[in-house]
Design an enzyme around this catalytic site. Structure first.
Site, PDB file in Angstrom:
ATOM      1  N   CYS A   1      45.769  42.140  57.119  1.00 49.39           N
ATOM      2  CA  CYS A   1      46.572  41.074  56.691  1.00 49.39           C
ATOM      3  C   CYS A   1      48.117  40.934  57.308  1.00 49.39           C
ATOM      4  O   CYS A   1      48.693  40.089  57.110  1.00 49.39           O
ATOM      5  CB  CYS A   1      46.460  40.988  55.420  1.00 49.39           C
ATOM      6  SG  CYS A   1      44.896  40.708  54.799  1.00 49.39           S
TER       7      CYS A   1
ATOM      8  N   ASN B   1      42.363  33.348  51.839  1.00 50.81           N
ATOM      9  CA  ASN B   1      43.060  34.455  52.376  1.00 50.81           C
ATOM     10  C   ASN B   1      42.256  34.410  53.809  1.00 50.81           C
ATOM     11  O   ASN B   1      41.052  35.187  53.927  1.00 50.81           O
ATOM     12  CB  ASN B   1      42.780  35.559  51.540  1.00 50.81           C
ATOM     13  CG  ASN B   1      43.339  36.775  52.170  1.00 50.81           C
ATOM     14  OD1 ASN B   1      44.017  36.947  53.374  1.00 50.81           O
ATOM     15  ND2 ASN B   1      43.421  37.942  51.530  1.00 50.81           N
TER      16      ASN B   1
ATOM     17  N   HIS C   1      52.335  36.325  52.718  1.00 51.01           N
ATOM     18  CA  HIS C   1      50.777  36.390  52.945  1.00 51.01           C
ATOM     19  C   HIS C   1      50.110  35.946  51.925  1.00 51.01           C
ATOM     20  O   HIS C   1      50.498  36.010  50.817  1.00 51.01           O
ATOM     21  CB  HIS C   1      50.363  38.024  53.279  1.00 51.01           C
ATOM     22  CG  HIS C   1      49.006  38.174  53.331  1.00 51.01           C
ATOM     23  ND1 HIS C   1      48.343  37.458  54.033  1.00 51.01           N
ATOM     24  CD2 HIS C   1      48.112  38.905  52.485  1.00 51.01           C
ATOM     25  CE1 HIS C   1      46.837  37.637  54.012  1.00 51.01           C
ATOM     26  NE2 HIS C   1      46.650  38.571  53.126  1.00 51.01           N
TER      27      HIS C   1
HETATM   28  N1  ACO Z   1      33.471  35.158  39.471  1.00 51.66           N
HETATM   29  C1  ACO Z   1      33.394  35.635  38.040  1.00 51.66           C
HETATM   30  N2  ACO Z   1      33.529  36.704  37.660  1.00 51.66           N
HETATM   31  C2  ACO Z   1      33.776  37.760  38.571  1.00 51.66           C
HETATM   32  C3  ACO Z   1      34.184  37.447  39.989  1.00 51.66           C
HETATM   33  C4  ACO Z   1      33.889  36.027  40.247  1.00 51.66           C
HETATM   34  N3  ACO Z   1      34.134  35.668  41.719  1.00 51.66           N
HETATM   35  N4  ACO Z   1      34.593  38.496  40.482  1.00 51.66           N
HETATM   36  C5  ACO Z   1      34.610  39.615  39.636  1.00 51.66           C
HETATM   37  N5  ACO Z   1      34.082  38.839  38.561  1.00 51.66           N
HETATM   38  C6  ACO Z   1      34.268  39.787  37.106  1.00 51.66           C
HETATM   39  C7  ACO Z   1      33.869  41.209  37.343  1.00 51.66           C
HETATM   40  O1  ACO Z   1      32.620  41.393  37.603  1.00 51.66           O
HETATM   41  C8  ACO Z   1      34.597  41.794  36.035  1.00 51.66           C
HETATM   42  O2  ACO Z   1      33.555  41.467  35.043  1.00 51.66           O
HETATM   43  P1  ACO Z   1      33.555  42.704  33.836  1.00 51.66           P
HETATM   44  O3  ACO Z   1      34.789  42.539  33.017  1.00 51.66           O
HETATM   45  O4  ACO Z   1      31.943  42.049  33.300  1.00 51.66           O
HETATM   46  O5  ACO Z   1      33.030  43.886  34.695  1.00 51.66           O
HETATM   47  C9  ACO Z   1      35.628  40.656  35.500  1.00 51.66           C
HETATM   48  O6  ACO Z   1      35.542  39.250  36.577  1.00 51.66           O
HETATM   49  C10 ACO Z   1      37.211  41.058  35.838  1.00 51.66           C
HETATM   50  O7  ACO Z   1      37.311  41.617  37.161  1.00 51.66           O
HETATM   51  P2  ACO Z   1      38.284  42.144  37.824  1.00 51.66           P
HETATM   52  O8  ACO Z   1      38.043  42.860  39.205  1.00 51.66           O
HETATM   53  O9  ACO Z   1      39.065  43.374  37.011  1.00 51.66           O
HETATM   54  O10 ACO Z   1      39.319  40.954  37.815  1.00 51.66           O
HETATM   55  P3  ACO Z   1      40.748  40.647  38.255  1.00 51.66           P
HETATM   56  O11 ACO Z   1      41.432  39.976  37.145  1.00 51.66           O
HETATM   57  O12 ACO Z   1      41.433  42.023  38.624  1.00 51.66           O
HETATM   58  O13 ACO Z   1      40.721  39.674  39.408  1.00 51.66           O
HETATM   59  C11 ACO Z   1      40.914  39.954  41.931  1.00 51.66           C
HETATM   60  C12 ACO Z   1      40.029  40.070  40.519  1.00 51.66           C
HETATM   61  C13 ACO Z   1      41.032  38.285  41.808  1.00 51.66           C
HETATM   62  C14 ACO Z   1      39.838  40.181  43.143  1.00 51.66           C
HETATM   63  C15 ACO Z   1      42.468  40.469  41.700  1.00 51.66           C
HETATM   64  O14 ACO Z   1      42.207  41.819  41.378  1.00 51.66           O
HETATM   65  C16 ACO Z   1      43.124  40.422  42.794  1.00 51.66           C
HETATM   66  O15 ACO Z   1      43.694  39.295  42.880  1.00 51.66           O
HETATM   67  N6  ACO Z   1      43.420  41.535  43.696  1.00 51.66           N
HETATM   68  C17 ACO Z   1      44.065  41.379  44.944  1.00 51.66           C
HETATM   69  C18 ACO Z   1      42.939  41.526  45.754  1.00 51.66           C
HETATM   70  C19 ACO Z   1      43.293  40.582  47.108  1.00 51.66           C
HETATM   71  O16 ACO Z   1      43.958  39.431  47.122  1.00 51.66           O
HETATM   72  N7  ACO Z   1      42.902  41.168  48.356  1.00 51.66           N
HETATM   73  C20 ACO Z   1      42.912  40.464  49.575  1.00 51.66           C
HETATM   74  C21 ACO Z   1      43.146  41.382  50.398  1.00 51.66           C
HETATM   75  S1  ACO Z   1      44.510  42.256  50.392  1.00 51.66           S
HETATM   76  C22 ACO Z   1      45.574  41.344  50.696  1.00 51.66           C
HETATM   77  O17 ACO Z   1      45.388  40.239  51.329  1.00 51.66           O
HETATM   78  C23 ACO Z   1      46.905  41.584  50.150  1.00 51.66           C
END
Ligand code: ACO
Length: 327
Positions: free
Chosen positions: A113, A284, A254
């Site tokens: 990224c 993204n 980004h």
């Molecule tokens: N829809 C519904 N539920 C979901 C989904 C979905 N698409 N994805 C995950 N869940 C569930 C999980 O299974 C979990 O369920 P559980 O509690 O029963 O186990 C629950 O939602 C919470 O999951 P988390 O992963 O803890 O959710 P979080 O609040 O951390 O959000 C996310 C996830 C959006 C990926 C977050 O961690 C994030 O934004 N991370 C940054 C990652 C990113 O943007 N990466 C891009 C590449 S790197 C970059 O570009 C910088």
């Protein structure tokens, strides 16, 4: 030493728009979950017969026409991508043939990224040395080819697209690049990677169904590292040239996720109206997010010549960096 100036921008997003409701028909998710956690409302997805270089072509042509030059004028093309057309040859040479830029030296950069920020630094350094007059710098991705469409943790986050900028060599006194810092930390490789398909673990008939063939991510850990390193990069890049956050007219971060963007904005202490956000429309698109945003901001008329513009990115590797321009 020469200076550099961005003289044209362009972008392309595939016609096919996939909404959150469309995704909710494929995996167990919902529009509300995706919007609340990421801010993403839709993403553009390339057609099966569109490779990453095909997304680059209209972005490049837009940028060339905006710059008032032709493909034949180009001395250098750098494509930042983690989703190249093929393992080799590099996507920039494939683009070269498609746009007819036959005088240009061409190569690709893979810094996930952060790819566009890395490519800008490399292109600027080459142009500033005086051997290249016009450089085309592109961030482009067909991430739909890298994503596991049955993994709701990742497939809702990504999209396809390309953004381009034309850089011209100018006199040192007219230089617009005020600072650029790049950084990496290879100790967290497995928090965000595709495990299978390279020389370490080639794709074979035996691992055809393995989820490791697709992009995998530990979202929470990535989130924290992204916020800290993006915010610190902006502060450091400004401090090194004696600027403060109040000097910034536009911050283009980004576009991974609105929660990351607003946390970075808060840590940097910048007013939210100076932070450009379009992740809701594209998701993204990795290396493409910053040049797509740059083109949208430039064409909106809100970005004025002479304004202080900062890019900041974080991505797999990990890699991160920031660019400060007097646009
Ligand atoms: N829809 C519904 N539920 C979901 C989904 C979905 N698409 N994805 C995950 N869940 C569930 C999980 O299974 C979990 O369920 P559980 O509690 O029963 O186990 C629950 O939602 C919470 O999951 P988390 O992963 O803890 O959710 P979080 O609040 O951390 O959000 C996310 C996830 C959006 C990926 C977050 O961690 C994030 O934004 N991370 C940054 C990652 C990113 O943007 N990466 C891009 C590449 S790197 C970059 O570009 C910088």
């Amino acid at each position: 030493m020469k200076g550099i100036k961005i003289i044209g921008t362009g972008k392309y997003a595939p016609e096919n728009i996939v909404t959150n409701d469309d995704l909710a028909k494929k995996v167990e998710t919902s529009h509300d979950w995706i919007v609340t956690r990421t801010g993403i409302e839709q993403r553009h997805i390339a057609a099966d017969n569109q490779a990453t270089s095909d997304l680059c072509v209209p972005a490049a042509q837009n940028a060339l026409s905006d710059a008032g030059i032709t493909a034949d004028d180009l001395d250098l093309i750098i494509v930042a991508t983690l989703s190249p057309d093929k393992p080799f040859p590099n996507t920039a040479t494939i683009l070269q043939r498609k746009i007819g830029a036959m005088k240009a030296a061409c190569f690709s950069i893979e810094a996930a990224c952060t790819g566009f920020v890395y490519a800008m630094e490399v292109a600027s350094s080459m142009v500033r040395c005086g051997n290249y007059k016009y450089a085309l710098v592109i961030g482009a991705e067909k991430l739909s080819s890298q994503v596991n469409w049955s993994d709701r943790n990742t497939c809702v986050l990504f999209g396809d697209g390309a953004g381009a900028a034309v850089i011209e060599s100018v006199d040192e006194k007219d230089n617009t690049l005020l600072n650029s810092i790049l950084a990496s930390d290879g100790t967290h490789e497995e928090l965000l990677h595709t495990a299978i398909g390279g020389s370490a673990t080639p794709a074979t008939a035996d691992n055809l169904e393995d989820p490791g063939r697709y992009l995998q991510m530990q979202g929470r850990e990535v989130f924290k590292l992204a916020v800290t390193n993006m915010a610190n990069s902006v502060k450091k890049a400004l401090e090194e040239v004696n600027l403060s956050v109040d000097d910034i007219d536009w911050l283009i971060p980004h576009q991974a996720n609105v929660r990351i963007i607003s946390a970075v904005g808060d840590k940097v202490g910048i007013a939210s109206e100076k932070v450009f956000v379009n992740v809701q429309k594209y998701g993204n698109t990795s290396a493409a997010t910053i040049p797509i945003a740059l083109d949208e901001l430039a064409r909106s008329g809100e970005l004025k010549r002479g304004q202080i513009l900062v890019f900041v990115a974080f991505g797999g590797g990990f890699t991160w960096g920031a660019t400060v321009l007097k646009y």
